[in-house]
Enzyme design. Structure first.
Site, PDB file in Angstrom:
ATOM      1  N   ALA A   1       5.108  -8.999 -10.768  1.00 34.13           N
ATOM      2  CA  ALA A   1       6.508  -8.973 -10.340  1.00 34.13           C
ATOM      3  C   ALA A   1       6.648  -9.593  -9.243  1.00 34.13           C
ATOM      4  O   ALA A   1       7.180  -9.177  -8.199  1.00 34.13           O
ATOM      5  CB  ALA A   1       7.250  -7.414 -10.189  1.00 34.13           C
TER       6      ALA A   1
ATOM      7  N   HIS B   1       5.125 -12.841  -2.417  1.00 30.90           N
ATOM      8  CA  HIS B   1       3.809 -13.036  -3.183  1.00 30.90           C
ATOM      9  C   HIS B   1       3.681 -14.637  -3.077  1.00 30.90           C
ATOM     10  O   HIS B   1       2.482 -14.956  -2.866  1.00 30.90           O
ATOM     11  CB  HIS B   1       3.983 -12.735  -4.297  1.00 30.90           C
ATOM     12  CG  HIS B   1       3.892 -11.117  -4.711  1.00 30.90           C
ATOM     13  ND1 HIS B   1       4.956 -10.459  -5.123  1.00 30.90           N
ATOM     14  CD2 HIS B   1       2.927 -10.161  -4.568  1.00 30.90           C
ATOM     15  CE1 HIS B   1       4.521  -9.264  -5.404  1.00 30.90           C
ATOM     16  NE2 HIS B   1       3.422  -9.126  -5.038  1.00 30.90           N
TER      17      HIS B   1
ATOM     18  N   GLN C   1      -4.060   3.888  -9.208  1.00 27.89           N
ATOM     19  CA  GLN C   1      -3.345   3.982  -7.665  1.00 27.89           C
ATOM     20  C   GLN C   1      -1.918   4.510  -7.977  1.00 27.89           C
ATOM     21  O   GLN C   1      -1.196   4.669  -6.601  1.00 27.89           O
ATOM     22  CB  GLN C   1      -3.372   2.594  -7.003  1.00 27.89           C
ATOM     23  CG  GLN C   1      -2.193   1.642  -7.399  1.00 27.89           C
ATOM     24  CD  GLN C   1      -2.529   0.307  -6.678  1.00 27.89           C
ATOM     25  OE1 GLN C   1      -3.529  -0.475  -7.089  1.00 27.89           O
ATOM     26  NE2 GLN C   1      -1.608  -0.043  -5.978  1.00 27.89           N
TER      27      GLN C   1
ATOM     28  N   LYS D   1       1.187  -7.941   5.305  1.00 29.58           N
ATOM     29  CA  LYS D   1       1.090  -6.949   6.312  1.00 29.58           C
ATOM     30  C   LYS D   1       2.445  -5.873   6.243  1.00 29.58           C
ATOM     31  O   LYS D   1       2.340  -4.835   6.799  1.00 29.58           O
ATOM     32  CB  LYS D   1       1.520  -7.503   7.762  1.00 29.58           C
ATOM     33  CG  LYS D   1       0.142  -8.743   8.194  1.00 29.58           C
ATOM     34  CD  LYS D   1       0.710  -9.231   9.520  1.00 29.58           C
ATOM     35  CE  LYS D   1      -0.689  -9.787   9.693  1.00 29.58           C
ATOM     36  NZ  LYS D   1      -0.266 -10.551  11.452  1.00 29.58           N
TER      37      LYS D   1
ATOM     38  N   ASP E   1       2.274  -3.892   3.611  1.00 30.67           N
ATOM     39  CA  ASP E   1       1.565  -2.547   3.240  1.00 30.67           C
ATOM     40  C   ASP E   1       0.665  -2.345   4.258  1.00 30.67           C
ATOM     41  O   ASP E   1      -0.554  -2.653   4.128  1.00 30.67           O
ATOM     42  CB  ASP E   1       0.932  -2.821   1.856  1.00 30.67           C
ATOM     43  CG  ASP E   1       1.904  -3.029   0.783  1.00 30.67           C
ATOM     44  OD1 ASP E   1       2.872  -1.946   0.839  1.00 30.67           O
ATOM     45  OD2 ASP E   1       2.015  -3.916   0.097  1.00 30.67           O
TER      46      ASP E   1
HETATM   47  O1  PAF Z   1      -0.587  -4.530  -3.051  1.00 35.52           O
HETATM   48  C1  PAF Z   1      -0.619  -4.447  -4.112  1.00 35.52           C
HETATM   49  O2  PAF Z   1       0.018  -4.998  -4.885  1.00 35.52           O
HETATM   50  C2  PAF Z   1      -1.585  -3.557  -4.886  1.00 35.52           C
HETATM   51  O3  PAF Z   1      -1.795  -2.361  -4.016  1.00 35.52           O
HETATM   52  C3  PAF Z   1      -3.005  -4.253  -4.926  1.00 35.52           C
HETATM   53  C4  PAF Z   1      -3.755  -4.604  -3.580  1.00 35.52           C
HETATM   54  C5  PAF Z   1      -3.026  -5.505  -5.689  1.00 35.52           C
HETATM   55  C6  PAF Z   1      -4.108  -3.415  -5.722  1.00 35.52           C
HETATM   56  O4  PAF Z   1      -3.813  -3.021  -6.877  1.00 35.52           O
END
Ligand code: PAF
Length: 284
Positions: free
Chosen positions: A30, A35, A62, A149, A151
């Site tokens: 996504a 990104h 996760q 950053k 996250d």
């Molecule tokens: O930040 C994210 O998109 C996810 O937590 C990661 C680092 C790709 C791990 O699945």
């Protein structure tokens, strides 16, 4: 030309043949402008001759809420077109579930930096993040790995894991990318209704208003938290709520008793079922 690989064996053998240095950008797809900035930073780091690898994998372990996992956007072909456009060399796109053995039993766990913030409200979330990130590091063996950053707790934990487990990769944190109205870019933003999206600047506005108290010399953490809470909740939409709001030391991520060193005011908020996180740094 973008290479696509879906298995560990294939991506390993492809990466062995590609030039160093190599930089990995782990994602759950996504892809948005935030990104793309990470991909550009990766290219800048390795240069035109180096290799940029993106991983796109919605990591089931996760997610603490099944509903969140089910609703996670997965526009794979759109994502791959963006990777192609950004000159990414390799996309590692494992099939859902394929990275974990049915009876997998080893995970990576932190016992300090994950105690508060998202770690407290999303049990098991960071075990899942650290485990997949270490797996991706082991699979790709890149020289660099780039993370946003935004996250910041995730980034701090990844730095800590790499330090504590001697993982041979250099972690690079990339500044948060924001829309003009201050909303941090996130894959979850596309789940907001138009009304929720229009209201979302309240989060960064509230954090900034609290942060500005620093000019008065205020040192009581509670004053910052209450100011942010006031602004977050002022004339809020009905479906808006605060998940957490904390002021923590920017290195240990533990709550502080007095503002004497750099700290981070961080929050997670819900618009209905959509959870957005944001933070702001405070320098006394
Ligand atoms: O930040 C994210 O998109 C996810 O937590 C990661 C680092 C790709 C791990 O699945």
């Amino acid at each position: 030309m973008l290479q696509r690989h879906a298995t560990v064996a294939d991506v390993r053998s492809a990466l062995k043949k590609l030039p160093s240095p190599q930089a990995l950008v782990p994602t759950m797809g996504a892809l948005h402008e935030g990104h793309l900035e990470l991909l550009r930073a990766a290219r800048k780091k390795v240069g035109p001759e180096g290799t940029v690898v993106v991983s796109i994998f919605v990591n089931p372990i996760q997610f603490d809420r099944a509903e969140d996992l089910e609703n996670y956007p997965q526009p794979l072909e759109e994502d791959l077109a963006l990777c192609e456009q950004e000159g990414v060399d390799v996309a590692f796109i494992p099939k859902a579930g394929s990275l974990y053995q049915k009876d997998h039993s080893v995970i990576v766990t932190d016992s300090l930096l994950s105690r508060h913030l998202c770690g407290a409200t999303r049990p098991g979330h960071f075990d899942g993040v650290l485990t997949i990130v270490l797996k991706l590091f082991n699979i790709c063996q890149s020289d660099y790995a780039i993370f946003g950053k935004k996250d910041f707790q995730q980034l701090a934990l990844i730095h800590r894991m790499v330090r504590d487990l001697d993982v041979p990769v250099e972690i690079i944190g990339h500044p948060t990318v924001r829309e003009n109205d201050g909303v941090a870019l996130s894959s979850r933003n596309r789940k907001l209704t138009a009304e929720q999206r229009a209201d979302a600047p309240r989060i960064q506005r509230a954090l900034a208003a609290a942060r500005d108290l620093v000019t008065t010399g205020e040192q009581n953490p509670q004053t910052y938290i209450e100011a942010a809470r006031h602004h977050l909740l002022k004339e809020k939409p009905e479906d808006f709520s605060i998940d957490y709001l904390e002021l923590v030391d920017h290195l240990t991520l533990q709550p502080i008793s007095k503002l004497t060193a750099p700290a981070t005011l961080a929050t997670a908020c819900f618009y209905g079922a959509v959870r957005l996180i944001d933070h702001i740094e405070i320098y006394p």
